[in-house]
Design a protein around this motif. Structure first.
Motif, PDB file in Angstrom:
ATOM      1  N   THR A  17       4.703   0.588  -3.324  1.00  0.00           N
ATOM      2  CA  THR A  17       6.093   0.150  -3.401  1.00  0.00           C
ATOM      3  C   THR A  17       6.439  -0.386  -2.013  1.00  0.00           C
ATOM      4  O   THR A  17       5.720  -0.116  -1.042  1.00  0.00           O
ATOM      5  CB  THR A  17       7.058   1.311  -3.734  1.00  0.00           C
ATOM      6  OG1 THR A  17       7.027   2.253  -2.647  1.00  0.00           O
ATOM      7  CG2 THR A  17       6.684   1.995  -5.042  1.00  0.00           C
ATOM      8  N   MET A  18       7.524  -1.103  -1.912  1.00  0.00           N
ATOM      9  CA  MET A  18       7.935  -1.613  -0.602  1.00  0.00           C
ATOM     10  C   MET A  18       8.268  -0.459   0.338  1.00  0.00           C
ATOM     11  O   MET A  18       7.926  -0.497   1.522  1.00  0.00           O
ATOM     12  CB  MET A  18       9.119  -2.573  -0.736  1.00  0.00           C
ATOM     13  CG  MET A  18       9.462  -3.266   0.573  1.00  0.00           C
ATOM     14  SD  MET A  18       8.063  -4.081   1.408  1.00  0.00           S
ATOM     15  CE  MET A  18       7.890  -5.528   0.427  1.00  0.00           C
ATOM     16  N   ASP A  19       8.914   0.583  -0.182  1.00  0.00           N
ATOM     17  CA  ASP A  19       9.232   1.746   0.660  1.00  0.00           C
ATOM     18  C   ASP A  19       7.959   2.394   1.198  1.00  0.00           C
ATOM     19  O   ASP A  19       7.916   2.820   2.350  1.00  0.00           O
ATOM     20  CB  ASP A  19      10.045   2.780  -0.127  1.00  0.00           C
ATOM     21  CG  ASP A  19      11.474   2.329  -0.391  1.00  0.00           C
ATOM     22  OD1 ASP A  19      11.964   1.437   0.333  1.00  0.00           O
ATOM     23  OD2 ASP A  19      12.093   2.865  -1.320  1.00  0.00           O
ATOM     24  N   LEU A  20       6.937   2.477   0.368  1.00  0.00           N
ATOM     25  CA  LEU A  20       5.676   3.062   0.807  1.00  0.00           C
ATOM     26  C   LEU A  20       5.022   2.198   1.883  1.00  0.00           C
ATOM     27  O   LEU A  20       4.488   2.722   2.863  1.00  0.00           O
ATOM     28  CB  LEU A  20       4.719   3.264  -0.368  1.00  0.00           C
ATOM     29  CG  LEU A  20       3.381   3.902  -0.015  1.00  0.00           C
ATOM     30  CD1 LEU A  20       3.567   5.277   0.634  1.00  0.00           C
ATOM     31  CD2 LEU A  20       2.518   4.012  -1.257  1.00  0.00           C
TER      32      LEU A  20
ATOM     33  N   MET B 138      -1.903  -6.006   8.197  1.00  0.00           N
ATOM     34  CA  MET B 138      -1.767  -4.957   7.186  1.00  0.00           C
ATOM     35  C   MET B 138      -0.553  -5.190   6.296  1.00  0.00           C
ATOM     36  O   MET B 138      -0.628  -5.013   5.074  1.00  0.00           O
ATOM     37  CB  MET B 138      -1.685  -3.579   7.841  1.00  0.00           C
ATOM     38  CG  MET B 138      -3.018  -3.085   8.350  1.00  0.00           C
ATOM     39  SD  MET B 138      -2.930  -1.431   9.053  1.00  0.00           S
ATOM     40  CE  MET B 138      -2.664  -0.443   7.581  1.00  0.00           C
ATOM     41  N   ILE B 139       0.562  -5.574   6.885  1.00  0.00           N
ATOM     42  CA  ILE B 139       1.766  -5.850   6.095  1.00  0.00           C
ATOM     43  C   ILE B 139       1.483  -6.956   5.087  1.00  0.00           C
ATOM     44  O   ILE B 139       1.792  -6.829   3.899  1.00  0.00           O
ATOM     45  CB  ILE B 139       2.961  -6.225   7.003  1.00  0.00           C
ATOM     46  CG1 ILE B 139       3.460  -5.000   7.772  1.00  0.00           C
ATOM     47  CG2 ILE B 139       4.095  -6.857   6.180  1.00  0.00           C
ATOM     48  CD1 ILE B 139       4.464  -5.323   8.858  1.00  0.00           C
ATOM     49  N   GLU B 140       0.886  -8.051   5.552  1.00  0.00           N
ATOM     50  CA  GLU B 140       0.589  -9.170   4.655  1.00  0.00           C
ATOM     51  C   GLU B 140      -0.391  -8.758   3.558  1.00  0.00           C
ATOM     52  O   GLU B 140      -0.220  -9.119   2.390  1.00  0.00           O
ATOM     53  CB  GLU B 140       0.039 -10.365   5.435  1.00  0.00           C
ATOM     54  CG  GLU B 140       1.032 -11.015   6.363  1.00  0.00           C
ATOM     55  CD  GLU B 140       2.258 -11.592   5.665  1.00  0.00           C
ATOM     56  OE1 GLU B 140       2.200 -11.898   4.445  1.00  0.00           O
ATOM     57  OE2 GLU B 140       3.294 -11.756   6.324  1.00  0.00           O
ATOM     58  N   ALA B 141      -1.416  -7.992   3.922  1.00  0.00           N
ATOM     59  CA  ALA B 141      -2.413  -7.556   2.939  1.00  0.00           C
ATOM     60  C   ALA B 141      -1.776  -6.632   1.895  1.00  0.00           C
ATOM     61  O   ALA B 141      -2.044  -6.761   0.694  1.00  0.00           O
ATOM     62  CB  ALA B 141      -3.581  -6.872   3.640  1.00  0.00           C
TER      63      ALA B 141
ATOM     64  N   ASN C 291     -12.941  -3.662  18.060  1.00  0.00           N
ATOM     65  CA  ASN C 291     -12.285  -4.346  16.945  1.00  0.00           C
ATOM     66  C   ASN C 291     -11.784  -3.331  15.927  1.00  0.00           C
ATOM     67  O   ASN C 291     -12.275  -2.209  15.855  1.00  0.00           O
ATOM     68  CB  ASN C 291     -13.262  -5.296  16.248  1.00  0.00           C
ATOM     69  CG  ASN C 291     -13.764  -6.380  17.165  1.00  0.00           C
ATOM     70  OD1 ASN C 291     -13.077  -6.801  18.076  1.00  0.00           O
ATOM     71  ND2 ASN C 291     -14.981  -6.819  16.922  1.00  0.00           N
ATOM     72  N   TYR C 292     -10.835  -3.775  15.117  1.00  0.00           N
ATOM     73  CA  TYR C 292     -10.341  -2.980  14.011  1.00  0.00           C
ATOM     74  C   TYR C 292     -10.557  -3.781  12.731  1.00  0.00           C
ATOM     75  O   TYR C 292     -10.356  -4.998  12.717  1.00  0.00           O
ATOM     76  CB  TYR C 292      -8.861  -2.640  14.194  1.00  0.00           C
ATOM     77  CG  TYR C 292      -8.660  -1.626  15.295  1.00  0.00           C
ATOM     78  CD1 TYR C 292      -8.567  -0.275  15.007  1.00  0.00           C
ATOM     79  CD2 TYR C 292      -8.621  -2.014  16.628  1.00  0.00           C
ATOM     80  CE1 TYR C 292      -8.422   0.662  16.009  1.00  0.00           C
ATOM     81  CE2 TYR C 292      -8.480  -1.077  17.645  1.00  0.00           C
ATOM     82  CZ  TYR C 292      -8.391   0.253  17.322  1.00  0.00           C
ATOM     83  OH  TYR C 292      -8.254   1.185  18.320  1.00  0.00           O
ATOM     84  N   CYS C 293     -10.978  -3.099  11.690  1.00  0.00           N
ATOM     85  CA  CYS C 293     -11.224  -3.734  10.394  1.00  0.00           C
ATOM     86  C   CYS C 293     -10.250  -3.155   9.382  1.00  0.00           C
ATOM     87  O   CYS C 293     -10.114  -1.933   9.258  1.00  0.00           O
ATOM     88  CB  CYS C 293     -12.662  -3.496   9.946  1.00  0.00           C
ATOM     89  SG  CYS C 293     -13.004  -4.173   8.297  1.00  0.00           S
ATOM     90  N   ILE C 294      -9.582  -4.043   8.679  1.00  0.00           N
ATOM     91  CA  ILE C 294      -8.685  -3.656   7.593  1.00  0.00           C
ATOM     92  C   ILE C 294      -9.377  -4.104   6.313  1.00  0.00           C
ATOM     93  O   ILE C 294      -9.698  -5.287   6.150  1.00  0.00           O
ATOM     94  CB  ILE C 294      -7.318  -4.363   7.719  1.00  0.00           C
ATOM     95  CG1 ILE C 294      -6.680  -4.052   9.068  1.00  0.00           C
ATOM     96  CG2 ILE C 294      -6.411  -3.980   6.552  1.00  0.00           C
ATOM     97  CD1 ILE C 294      -5.624  -5.057   9.481  1.00  0.00           C
TER      98      ILE C 294
ATOM     99  N   LEU D 257       2.328 -18.001   2.224  1.00  0.00           N
ATOM    100  CA  LEU D 257       2.056 -17.817   3.650  1.00  0.00           C
ATOM    101  C   LEU D 257       1.202 -16.588   3.960  1.00  0.00           C
ATOM    102  O   LEU D 257       0.655 -16.481   5.056  1.00  0.00           O
ATOM    103  CB  LEU D 257       3.379 -17.716   4.417  1.00  0.00           C
ATOM    104  CG  LEU D 257       4.292 -18.942   4.315  1.00  0.00           C
ATOM    105  CD1 LEU D 257       5.630 -18.646   4.969  1.00  0.00           C
ATOM    106  CD2 LEU D 257       3.644 -20.149   4.951  1.00  0.00           C
ATOM    107  N   GLY D 258       1.075 -15.653   3.032  1.00  0.00           N
ATOM    108  CA  GLY D 258       0.392 -14.390   3.290  1.00  0.00           C
ATOM    109  C   GLY D 258      -1.037 -14.545   3.771  1.00  0.00           C
ATOM    110  O   GLY D 258      -1.427 -13.984   4.802  1.00  0.00           O
ATOM    111  N   LEU D 259      -1.852 -15.306   3.027  1.00  0.00           N
ATOM    112  CA  LEU D 259      -3.241 -15.502   3.439  1.00  0.00           C
ATOM    113  C   LEU D 259      -3.319 -16.234   4.773  1.00  0.00           C
ATOM    114  O   LEU D 259      -4.182 -15.931   5.603  1.00  0.00           O
ATOM    115  CB  LEU D 259      -4.019 -16.273   2.375  1.00  0.00           C
ATOM    116  CG  LEU D 259      -4.306 -15.535   1.066  1.00  0.00           C
ATOM    117  CD1 LEU D 259      -5.026 -16.457   0.083  1.00  0.00           C
ATOM    118  CD2 LEU D 259      -5.115 -14.280   1.310  1.00  0.00           C
ATOM    119  N   ILE D 260      -2.406 -17.175   4.980  1.00  0.00           N
ATOM    120  CA  ILE D 260      -2.390 -17.908   6.255  1.00  0.00           C
ATOM    121  C   ILE D 260      -2.114 -16.937   7.406  1.00  0.00           C
ATOM    122  O   ILE D 260      -2.806 -16.953   8.428  1.00  0.00           O
ATOM    123  CB  ILE D 260      -1.331 -19.040   6.242  1.00  0.00           C
ATOM    124  CG1 ILE D 260      -1.661 -20.064   5.158  1.00  0.00           C
ATOM    125  CG2 ILE D 260      -1.233 -19.705   7.612  1.00  0.00           C
ATOM    126  CD1 ILE D 260      -0.558 -21.081   4.913  1.00  0.00           C
TER     127      ILE D 260
END
Length: 179
Positions: free
Chosen positions: A25-28, A57-60, A91-94, A144-147
């Motif tokens: 959810t958006m709250d989560l 992370m937000i976009e994903a 590095n960090y991997c998401i 725009l998310g993937l970009i």
């Protein structure tokens, strides 16, 4: 969905920093970002890298929330997704995954196929062009998310599709954010 417990157990012990599997959810998402920010602060991640990690992370997660297809054949896992944040040296991997109907894969592959060969400069120009058009899709996004994910990762993102059953696959993104 992908066996998250198996995926988690296959990771070296020192790599996982954060993981979540379940409904979104958006709250989560807001709570997960607060937690991620706290964890990254505790790991003394530099501000610029932390901002890139959180933006990706937000976009994903929003991608999973708004674009995941509901698996109506498995009500117990409808809209399920997973996300892992791993540390790989500096590095960090998401890593994220969510359901997608097999019939929607070609359109997403076309989009990914268009974006991934672009240089950072070309991607930034495409971002501004897309933003300027102001077009909104049926799912409420402007594309725009993937970009933004590719920008945050400096083009270090891979995409994949793993068949789940005759109707669904799991769409997976692996996003690397460098120091």
């Amino acid at each position: 969905m992908v066996d998250v417990n198996q995926k988690y157990s296959e990771m070296p012990e020192d790599r996982p920093i954060f993981s979540y599997a379940g409904l979104l959810t958006m709250d989560l998402i807001v709570q997960l970002m607060k937690l991620t920010n706290t964890i990254l602060t505790m790991h003394e991640v530099k501000t610029k890298q932390k901002k890139s990690i959180i933006n990706a992370m937000i976009e994903a997660l929003q991608n999973s929330l708004y674009h995941a297809d509901q698996n109506t054949e498995r009500n117990d896992q409808t809209n399920e997704c997973f996300i892992f944040l791993l540390k790989e040296e500096t590095n960090y991997c998401i890593s994220t995954g969510n359901y997608i109907e097999n019939e929607h894969i070609p359109k997403l592959q076309t989009r990914i196929g268009y974006l991934t060969p672009l240089t950072i400069e070309e991607l930034n120009i495409h971002y501004l062009d897309t933003l300027g058009k102001g077009e909104i899709s049926d799912k409420g996004g402007a594309g725009l998310g993937l970009i933004r994910i590719l920008q945050a990762s400096k083009m270090q993102t891979t995409f994949g599709f793993k068949p789940f059953d005759h109707k669904y696959s799991v769409f997976n993104m692996n996003i690397i954010v460098s120091a």
